[in-house]
Design a protein around this motif. Structure first.
Motif, short mmCIF file in Angstrom:
data_model
loop_
_atom_site.label_atom_id
_atom_site.label_comp_id
_atom_site.label_asym_id
_atom_site.label_seq_id
_atom_site.Cartn_x
_atom_site.Cartn_y
_atom_site.Cartn_z
N SER A 132 0.85 -1.20 0.00
CA SER A 132 0.00 0.00 0.00
C SER A 132 0.88 1.24 0.00
N GLU A 133 0.29 2.36 -0.35
CA GLU A 133 1.04 3.62 -0.40
C GLU A 133 1.33 4.16 1.00
N GLU A 134 0.46 3.82 1.97
CA GLU A 134 0.66 4.32 3.33
C GLU A 134 0.59 3.16 4.31
N ARG A 135 1.32 3.28 5.41
CA ARG A 135 1.33 2.22 6.44
C ARG A 135 1.69 2.85 7.79
N PRO A 136 1.44 2.12 8.87
CA PRO A 136 1.74 2.65 10.20
C PRO A 136 3.23 2.97 10.38
N ASP A 137 3.49 3.96 11.22
CA ASP A 137 4.87 4.42 11.42
C ASP A 137 5.80 3.32 11.89
N GLU A 138 5.31 2.44 12.78
CA GLU A 138 6.19 1.42 13.35
C GLU A 138 6.79 0.54 12.27
N ILE A 139 5.98 0.07 11.34
CA ILE A 139 6.50 -0.82 10.30
C ILE A 139 7.25 -0.03 9.23
N GLN A 140 6.78 1.18 8.95
CA GLN A 140 7.49 2.06 8.01
C GLN A 140 8.91 2.32 8.50
N ASP A 141 9.05 2.68 9.76
CA ASP A 141 10.36 3.01 10.32
C ASP A 141 11.28 1.81 10.35
N PHE A 142 10.72 0.64 10.70
CA PHE A 142 11.54 -0.57 10.78
C PHE A 142 12.15 -0.90 9.42
N TRP A 143 11.32 -0.97 8.39
CA TRP A 143 11.83 -1.38 7.08
C TRP A 143 12.61 -0.28 6.39
N GLN A 144 12.31 0.96 6.72
CA GLN A 144 13.10 2.05 6.15
C GLN A 144 14.54 1.95 6.64
N LYS A 145 14.71 1.50 7.87
CA LYS A 145 16.07 1.32 8.42
C LYS A 145 16.69 0.02 7.91
N ALA A 146 15.90 -1.05 7.88
CA ALA A 146 16.44 -2.36 7.49
C ALA A 146 16.74 -2.42 6.00
N TYR A 147 15.87 -1.81 5.19
CA TYR A 147 16.03 -1.90 3.73
C TYR A 147 15.38 -0.67 3.09
N PRO A 148 16.15 0.42 2.99
CA PRO A 148 15.59 1.68 2.48
C PRO A 148 15.00 1.58 1.07
N GLU A 149 15.41 0.56 0.31
CA GLU A 149 14.90 0.42 -1.06
C GLU A 149 13.52 -0.24 -1.13
N ILE A 150 12.98 -0.66 -0.01
CA ILE A 150 11.63 -1.23 -0.04
C ILE A 150 10.69 -0.22 -0.69
N ASP A 151 9.81 -0.73 -1.57
CA ASP A 151 8.95 0.17 -2.33
C ASP A 151 7.68 -0.57 -2.71
N THR A 152 6.80 0.10 -3.44
CA THR A 152 5.53 -0.51 -3.85
C THR A 152 5.72 -1.31 -5.14
#
Length: 256
Positions: free
Chosen positions: A155-175
């Motif tokens: 999805s285009e939007e998601r809760p901050d907790e999961i957004q922050d986790f994956w943004q740190k673990a794998y910044p290239e995660i995308d739709t």
């Protein structure tokens, strides 16, 4: 004060590799999903050559070996994984066609246009999806295929907790649309894109739960290992809490 959660990339590689050694797969996946992806690949013969990049111990590679007539080279950076890979090939009587070698996905030991298919389940993130698609393309013959799995937002939007986790673990995660666009921009015709089922994650995290106890006993008192196990538990908790927002997607493309 909020404690910063660690991701797998924060830990000693020796710990990570030891945790995942002697397992069939080092990430979410299944023989059924490997075969499903393979069904989109046309024209493979006994003269075709496949490379499985980031092959681990070769669970998916053996499925490819049992269901194609091709020569297959598995490449992984960790020598123990390759030893287990080659043992697996011998145990399945595939050693004449399926071979594992120690190598780096940033500097692959292939000639230009040598390969008919590049495979990578749960591993392209180590180099990055876009970089892998672009740098590996030269090794494929024209009309050759690439098939990779990639952690992806649903999805285009998601809760901050999961957004922050994956943004740190794998910044290239995308739709999905953005990943498909990256594949097309890299010079591939997108052939198939589909979400892998939740069952692959359930099996993966169930295996982890069983592995953790023995691993903690083996490294009793080792604080780094304890932190690693905590991080693995947290990642699993996040998946079950937010699985409608992300998961693995198979991306299959054909070199134009």
């Amino acid at each position: 004060m909020k404690t910063e959660k660690q991701t797998i990339h924060d830990f000693d590689l020796n710990i990570i590799y030891d945790f995942f050694s002697n397992s069939e797969r080092q990430g979410p996946g299944s023989p059924e999903e490997t075969l499903r992806a393979l069904s989109f690949i046309n024209g493979l013969t006994e003269k075709s050559k496949i490379a499985d990049i980031g092959c681990g111990t070769g669970g998916q590679t053996m499925v490819l070996g049992q269901n194609t007539p091709c020569e297959i080279i598995g490449v992984d950076a960790w020598p123990d994984f390759i030893d287990q890979f080659n043992q697996n090939a011998r145990s399945k009587n595939l050693q004449n066609r399926v071979k594992g070698i120690v190598g780096n996905m940033e500097n692959l030991p292939f000639e230009e246009e040598e390969l008919d298919l590049i495979w990578s389940e749960g591993a392209i993130y180590n180099i990055g999806f876009e970089r892998g698609l672009n740098e590996w393309r030269k090794f494929l013959k024209k009309g050759g295929y690439i098939a990779v799995t990639e952690n992806t937002w649903f999805s285009e939007e998601r809760p901050d907790e999961i957004q922050d986790f994956w943004q740190k673990a794998y910044p290239e995660i995308d739709t999905i649309p953005n990943k498909v666009a990256q594949m097309q921009k890299a010079g591939y015709l997108p052939i198939a894109t589909y979400v892998l089922p939740e069952t692959i994650w359930t099996a993966y995290y169930t295996w982890q739960t069983l592995r953790r106890e023995a691993f903690l006993k083996k490294y009793a008192g080792n604080k780094a290992v304890e932190k690693f196990i905590d991080a693995q538990r947290y990642e699993a908790e996040l998946y079950y809490k937010y699985k409608e927002y992300y998961g693995y997607v198979f991306y299959i493309g054909k070199k134009i």
